[in-house]
Design an enzyme around this catalytic site. Structure first.
Site, mmCIF file in Angstrom:
data_model
loop_
_atom_site.group_PDB
_atom_site.id
_atom_site.type_symbol
_atom_site.label_atom_id
_atom_site.label_comp_id
_atom_site.label_asym_id
_atom_site.label_seq_id
_atom_site.Cartn_x
_atom_site.Cartn_y
_atom_site.Cartn_z
ATOM 1 N N GLY A 41 9.934 8.947 -5.959
ATOM 2 C CA GLY A 41 8.584 8.389 -5.846
ATOM 3 C C GLY A 41 7.679 9.012 -6.891
ATOM 4 O O GLY A 41 7.556 10.231 -6.976
ATOM 5 N N LEU A 44 0.920 8.778 -6.806
ATOM 6 C CA LEU A 44 0.070 9.952 -7.042
ATOM 7 C C LEU A 44 0.704 11.228 -6.502
ATOM 8 O O LEU A 44 0.636 12.281 -7.147
ATOM 9 C CB LEU A 44 -1.301 9.725 -6.427
ATOM 10 C CG LEU A 44 -2.183 8.825 -7.290
ATOM 11 C CD1 LEU A 44 -3.485 8.495 -6.584
ATOM 12 C CD2 LEU A 44 -2.477 9.482 -8.639
ATOM 13 N N ALA A 45 1.352 11.159 -5.329
ATOM 14 C CA ALA A 45 1.934 12.374 -4.756
ATOM 15 C C ALA A 45 3.133 12.838 -5.593
ATOM 16 O O ALA A 45 3.178 13.988 -6.044
ATOM 17 C CB ALA A 45 2.347 12.127 -3.307
ATOM 18 N N GLY A 46 4.090 11.941 -5.797
ATOM 19 C CA GLY A 46 5.304 12.326 -6.524
ATOM 20 C C GLY A 46 5.023 12.608 -7.991
ATOM 21 O O GLY A 46 5.573 13.554 -8.579
ATOM 22 N N HIS A 267 -7.200 -1.593 8.470
ATOM 23 C CA HIS A 267 -8.438 -1.469 7.705
ATOM 24 C C HIS A 267 -9.373 -2.637 8.010
ATOM 25 O O HIS A 267 -8.954 -3.791 7.981
ATOM 26 C CB HIS A 267 -8.081 -1.453 6.212
ATOM 27 C CG HIS A 267 -9.181 -0.952 5.330
ATOM 28 N ND1 HIS A 267 -10.396 -1.570 5.257
ATOM 29 C CD2 HIS A 267 -9.235 0.103 4.495
ATOM 30 C CE1 HIS A 267 -11.164 -0.910 4.404
ATOM 31 N NE2 HIS A 267 -10.480 0.116 3.931
ATOM 32 N N ARG A 338 -12.541 3.669 10.193
ATOM 33 C CA ARG A 338 -11.877 2.364 10.123
ATOM 34 C C ARG A 338 -11.381 1.866 11.466
ATOM 35 O O ARG A 338 -11.481 0.672 11.765
ATOM 36 C CB ARG A 338 -10.695 2.471 9.153
ATOM 37 C CG ARG A 338 -11.168 2.711 7.754
ATOM 38 C CD ARG A 338 -10.045 2.971 6.799
ATOM 39 N NE ARG A 338 -10.626 3.137 5.470
ATOM 40 C CZ ARG A 338 -9.933 3.471 4.400
ATOM 41 N NH1 ARG A 338 -8.642 3.687 4.492
ATOM 42 N NH2 ARG A 338 -10.528 3.595 3.240
ATOM 43 N N HIS A 430 -2.918 -1.261 6.652
ATOM 44 C CA HIS A 430 -3.321 -0.681 5.376
ATOM 45 C C HIS A 430 -2.669 0.665 5.058
ATOM 46 O O HIS A 430 -2.483 1.015 3.891
ATOM 47 C CB HIS A 430 -4.845 -0.503 5.402
ATOM 48 C CG HIS A 430 -5.419 0.120 4.188
ATOM 49 N ND1 HIS A 430 -5.435 -0.509 2.969
ATOM 50 C CD2 HIS A 430 -6.005 1.322 3.983
ATOM 51 C CE1 HIS A 430 -6.018 0.276 2.077
ATOM 52 N NE2 HIS A 430 -6.354 1.400 2.661
ATOM 53 N N GLU A 454 1.749 9.908 1.268
ATOM 54 C CA GLU A 454 1.741 9.057 2.460
ATOM 55 C C GLU A 454 3.074 9.109 3.206
ATOM 56 O O GLU A 454 3.143 8.796 4.401
ATOM 57 C CB GLU A 454 1.384 7.610 2.065
ATOM 58 C CG GLU A 454 1.035 6.759 3.266
ATOM 59 C CD GLU A 454 0.545 5.364 2.921
ATOM 60 O OE1 GLU A 454 0.047 5.145 1.798
ATOM 61 O OE2 GLU A 454 0.656 4.476 3.790
HETATM 62 C C1 LIG Z 1 -5.461 -1.747 -1.618
HETATM 63 C C2 LIG Z 1 -5.481 -0.279 -1.312
HETATM 64 C C3 LIG Z 1 -6.573 0.487 -1.629
HETATM 65 C C4 LIG Z 1 -6.603 1.849 -1.335
HETATM 66 N N1 LIG Z 1 -7.697 2.576 -1.674
HETATM 67 C C5 LIG Z 1 -7.714 3.901 -1.409
HETATM 68 C C6 LIG Z 1 -8.834 4.683 -1.796
HETATM 69 O O1 LIG Z 1 -9.804 4.196 -2.363
HETATM 70 N N2 LIG Z 1 -8.810 6.007 -1.527
HETATM 71 C C7 LIG Z 1 -7.761 6.608 -0.899
HETATM 72 O O2 LIG Z 1 -7.790 7.818 -0.688
HETATM 73 N N3 LIG Z 1 -6.669 5.874 -0.555
HETATM 74 C C8 LIG Z 1 -6.622 4.551 -0.792
HETATM 75 N N4 LIG Z 1 -5.523 3.822 -0.437
HETATM 76 C C9 LIG Z 1 -4.335 4.514 0.083
HETATM 77 C C10 LIG Z 1 -3.589 5.188 -1.085
HETATM 78 O O3 LIG Z 1 -3.630 4.352 -2.206
HETATM 79 C C11 LIG Z 1 -2.133 5.498 -0.770
HETATM 80 O O4 LIG Z 1 -2.027 6.097 0.486
HETATM 81 C C12 LIG Z 1 -1.554 6.443 -1.797
HETATM 82 O O5 LIG Z 1 -1.800 5.964 -3.096
HETATM 83 C C13 LIG Z 1 -0.073 6.662 -1.586
HETATM 84 O O6 LIG Z 1 0.407 7.451 -2.652
HETATM 85 P P1 LIG Z 1 1.876 8.000 -2.643
HETATM 86 O O7 LIG Z 1 2.075 8.706 -3.927
HETATM 87 O O8 LIG Z 1 2.121 8.752 -1.391
HETATM 88 O O9 LIG Z 1 2.803 6.707 -2.570
HETATM 89 P P2 LIG Z 1 2.875 5.380 -3.492
HETATM 90 O O10 LIG Z 1 1.787 5.277 -4.455
HETATM 91 O O11 LIG Z 1 3.097 4.263 -2.530
HETATM 92 O O12 LIG Z 1 4.180 5.611 -4.337
HETATM 93 C C14 LIG Z 1 5.464 5.453 -3.786
HETATM 94 C C15 LIG Z 1 6.478 5.731 -4.869
HETATM 95 O O13 LIG Z 1 7.753 5.793 -4.264
HETATM 96 C C16 LIG Z 1 8.659 4.980 -4.979
HETATM 97 N N5 LIG Z 1 9.701 4.578 -4.036
HETATM 98 C C17 LIG Z 1 9.552 4.064 -2.791
HETATM 99 N N6 LIG Z 1 10.747 3.905 -2.222
HETATM 100 C C18 LIG Z 1 11.667 4.333 -3.101
HETATM 101 C C19 LIG Z 1 13.066 4.438 -3.082
HETATM 102 N N7 LIG Z 1 13.799 4.102 -2.023
HETATM 103 N N8 LIG Z 1 13.686 4.894 -4.199
HETATM 104 C C20 LIG Z 1 12.977 5.269 -5.297
HETATM 105 N N9 LIG Z 1 11.641 5.219 -5.350
HETATM 106 C C21 LIG Z 1 11.000 4.761 -4.264
HETATM 107 C C22 LIG Z 1 7.842 3.885 -5.562
HETATM 108 O O14 LIG Z 1 8.501 3.333 -6.672
HETATM 109 C C23 LIG Z 1 6.575 4.667 -5.946
HETATM 110 O O15 LIG Z 1 6.770 5.296 -7.172
HETATM 111 C C24 LIG Z 1 -5.494 2.450 -0.704
HETATM 112 C C25 LIG Z 1 -4.395 1.676 -0.371
HETATM 113 C C26 LIG Z 1 -4.393 0.321 -0.652
HETATM 114 C C27 LIG Z 1 -3.236 -0.502 -0.238
#
Ligand SMILES: Cc1cc2nc3c(=O)[nH]c(=O)nc-3n(C[C@H](O)[C@H](O)[C@H](O)COP(=O)(O)OP(=O)(O)OC[C@H]3O[C@@H](n4cnc5c(N)ncnc54)[C@H](O)[C@@H]3O)c2cc1C
Length: 667
Positions: A41, A44-46, A267, A338, A430, A454
């Site tokens: 992943g 932003l986290a990964g 949401h 929310r 959401h 997340e």
């Molecule tokens: C429309 C929208 C607006 C938002 N606005 C806000 C905001 O304004 N402020 C806020 O704080 N939060 C907001 N959020 C929530 C926030 O965007 C997410 O919770 C956050 O970005 C999740 O980040 P993440 O790095 O954990 O996961 P993600 O960004 O979901 O990344 C997941 C990664 O895992 C990879 N992946 C998944 N499964 C596999 C697999 N099996 N094998 C290999 N790779 C895999 C994907 O390719 C991706 O790179 C919003 C969410 C949405 C939907």
């Protein structure tokens, strides 16, 4: 395997993290060069975790299913990211951010983790500014802030309506620096299909190259799961189409406990469902609730007339409108959290006041803000007697500068101009607060397997406050994991490279290959989407914004039956050894059909209402969530035992020593 020890450091809350950092083991720079870490992943986290760990000297391999880390779901985040910098001088502090988050999550999160999150929040903003993230600024040059739900201060940093995109470009830039140095090897268009354990420790993954279909083995000394949330099990959601639970779920099946699966965020401000043809819902950012006022008609006959097209919302007099959030929650008004805003919208629509054809929409109205901004602007321009049209024009310009891209998006989808007529909105799935259970170090119950962003359950309890997901993902990746992972890896400095030529890798590869072949061999009658849609309907109707015992029991049964039918009657065309998007989807939906059942079991177990988990049986006379702190003040952590129905519940009791457990009130 699987002891539930949250490893919270001792000592006063505000000193725990510093103390912990001072006490945990370190890996010296020369030894880091001999240690490999897999990060699955690159949102932003990964992305932030991978860049930071590579900068420290570890050899990192990253995996994502998109064609570039830049396309992770994080790119969709619109409204902003919280930090307790108190630039506004409005009383913010680390403690307040901590307190708001604990209260917002309805007292179902871990104090120590949440305090650490607040403590590092300011560092995140500094880090991102240093990377060049173009946060909005005030006239004097300081970074600007706005408000999000559930708080009484302005602590949300933003980059127009594209905060996630800009933050992701920052993280991706940091990753690219390491890719260029050879410290990150980036595998795009790769999907993790399984976690490999050697001697009980996470030592690698099995991934599928989504372009060639080839199954690959990758080893490492530790594995980080940062694969986002699982809200797409509802079929319709604001997530990107590819978001799935596969990596987290298969890690769960290998021994990692899954925490609070039923804690889902719905949401309040999304574009309403328009029909059965849809596969995606669109968010209208919470930032809009800074200026938009939410209302429905006061009289049922007006609501009916609006639904039938006989009356326009702009024709309805002020006294005939019910600004129900302002009425019910005067202290927080339109900026209640929310879960509260979503339930209030549902309550009005269920009572017959909905304003679109299906009766499932409320208004989000900017007329008052346009007038207020326009009047102020005219005044500062010296136009003391500006006419209405001028005021409106000036006001619209200001609203456009603040939210222009969101308004444009709305107009493109709904074909109505939201500057002239109120937006229609309705709650949609959401975010998932549930996820892999992790201890204070972000390690799952599998040694050497971590989870960030997340994908883990860590900080938001039963309801996440707006703009806190980006904060948590980046806190985990930039400021927590790079420290805590060293504590574990310090024992691995003499291990040497992990071979992929082992019975454990053989076995894992065999299992995933058999599963893929099985999916292709069924050749049934129904498409993968057929099952996904059916699952989504069960989830929305019986495990959605409100739940009850009877519905949850039905859901458990129906999901199990649907899963059985899936494995008999699904049709997956194409082959395994080539690009095959239906096969990708089938694997993801197979996992949704399992987690859906656990989700309903978890919701059934929790005989209380808290945050986004609203059990109809447990509510106050005013219809608010009624917690039961005596019996349910725990994180539910489920252990996989062969079938979802056999999962075993473990409880992490939550201690509250720094906040008083109170009924959550936003009045
Ligand atoms: C429309 C929208 C607006 C938002 N606005 C806000 C905001 O304004 N402020 C806020 O704080 N939060 C907001 N959020 C929530 C926030 O965007 C997410 O919770 C956050 O970005 C999740 O980040 P993440 O790095 O954990 O996961 P993600 O960004 O979901 O990344 C997941 C990664 O895992 C990879 N992946 C998944 N499964 C596999 C697999 N099996 N094998 C290999 N790779 C895999 C994907 O390719 C991706 O790179 C919003 C969410 C949405 C939907």
């Amino acid at each position: 395997m699987g002891k539930l020890d949250s490893k919270i450091p001792s000592g006063p809350l505000a000193e725990k993290w510093t103390k912990h950092k001072n006490e945990i083991d370190l890996v010296n720079p020369a030894n880091k060069r001999n240690i490999d870490v897999i990060v699955v992943g690159t949102g932003l986290a990964g992305g932030s975790a991978a860049a930071s760990m590579a900068e420290l000297g570890y050899n990192v391999k990253t995996f994502c299913y998109q064609d570039s880390p830049r396309r992770a779901h994080s790119i969709a985040a619109q409204g902003g990211i919280n930090a307790s910098k108190n630039y506004q001088g409005d009383g913010d502090s680390d403690y307040r951010l901590f307190y708001d988050t604990i209260k917002g999550g309805d007292y179902r999160s871990r104090e120590a983790n949440v305090y650490r999150l607040a403590e590092v929040s300011s560092n995140i903003i500094d880090q991102c500014v240093a990377q060049g993230v173009p946060f909005a600024r005030e006239y004097g040059g300081l970074l600007d802030n706005r408000s999000f739900g559930g708080v009484l201060v302005s602590r949300t940093f933003y980059a127009k309506g594209q905060t996630g995109q800009q933050l992701l470009l920052g993280a991706y830039g940091a990753m690219n620096r390491q890719i260029n140095r050879g410290k990150i090897k980036s595998y795009t268009r790769h999907e993790m299909l399984d976690l490999v354990l050697v001697d009980g420790k996470a030592r690698g993954i099995i991934a599928r190259d989504l372009v060639t279909g080839e199954i690959e083995r990758h080893s490492a000394h530790a594995v980080v799961i940062a694969t986002g949330g699982y809200g797409n099990l509802f079929f319709l959601s604001t997530y990107c189409m590819g978001a799935n639970v596969m990596a987290a779920w298969r890690t769960h099946k290998k021994g990692a406990f899954f925490a609070n699966p039923c804690f889902t965020q719905i949401h309040p401000t999304c574009i309403p469902v328009s029909g059965d043809h849809q596969s995606k819902l669109t968010l209208m950012s919470e930032s809009l609730r800074n200026d938009g006022r939410i209302w429905v008609p006061k009289k049922l006959e007006d609501a009916k007339a609006i639904r039938e097209g006989r009356l326009k919302p702009t024709e309805l007099a002020e006294e005939d409108r019910d600004y129900y959030l302002e009425r019910r929650y005067p202290a927080f008004g339109n900026l209640v959290p929310r879960d509260v805003a979503s339930r209030a919208a549902k309550e009005r629509c269920d009572a017959g006041y909905g304003v679109n054809k299906t009766g499932e929409a409320v208004y989000l109205d900017f007329a008052a803000a346009i007038e207020r901004y326009g009047t102020e602007k005219a005044y500062t321009m010296g136009l003391k007697d500006a006419d209405k049209a001028t005021v409106r024009k000036l006001g619209e310009e200001i609203v456009e500068a603040k939210y222009g891209n969101l308004f444009q998006m709305y107009e493109k989808i709904v074909d109505e101009n939201p500057y002239k007529t109120p937006m229609m909105i309705y709650p949609a799935v959401h975010y998932t607060m549930g996820g892999l259970w992790v201890d204070y170090n972000l390690m799952t119950t599998i040694p050497g397997c971590y989870s960030a962003g997340e994908a883990n359950f860590s900080d938001h309890g039963a309801n996440r406050l707006g703009a806190s997901a980006l904060m948590q993902g980046l806190a985990d990746g930039y400021f927590v994991l790079p420290y805590t992972i060293g504590d574990y890896l310090a024992d691995d400095i003499r291990t040497g490279p992990i071979s992929t030529d082992s019975p454990e890798f053989d076995e894992a590869e065999k299992t995933v290959t058999e599963k893929l072949n099985k999916l292709l061999s069924i050749k049934g009658e129904n498409s993968v989407d057929y099952y996904h849609k059916k699952l989504g309907k069960i989830m929305w109707n019986k495990c959605g914004m409100s739940r009850n015992e009877e519905g949850l029991k039905e859901a458990i049964k129906e999901i199990a039956e649907l899963r059985e039918d899936f494995w008999k009657n699904v049709r997956v065309p194409g082959e395994a050894n080539a690009k095959n998007q239906e096969l990708e989807k089938a694997g993801r939906v197979a996992d949704f059909l399992e987690i859906g059942e656990l989700f309903a079991m978890d919701a059934l177990d929790r005989e209380e209402s808290c945050g986004g988990h609203f059990r109809e049986e447990y509510q106050t006379p005013e219809g608010e969530a009624l917690r039961d702190d005596e019996n349910y003040r725990y994180v539910s952590a489920w252990e996989f035992k062969g079938e979802p129905k056999d999962s075993k519940l473990h409880k992490e009791e939550l201690e509250f020593e720094n906040v008083e457990l109170k009924t959550r009130s936003y009045k």
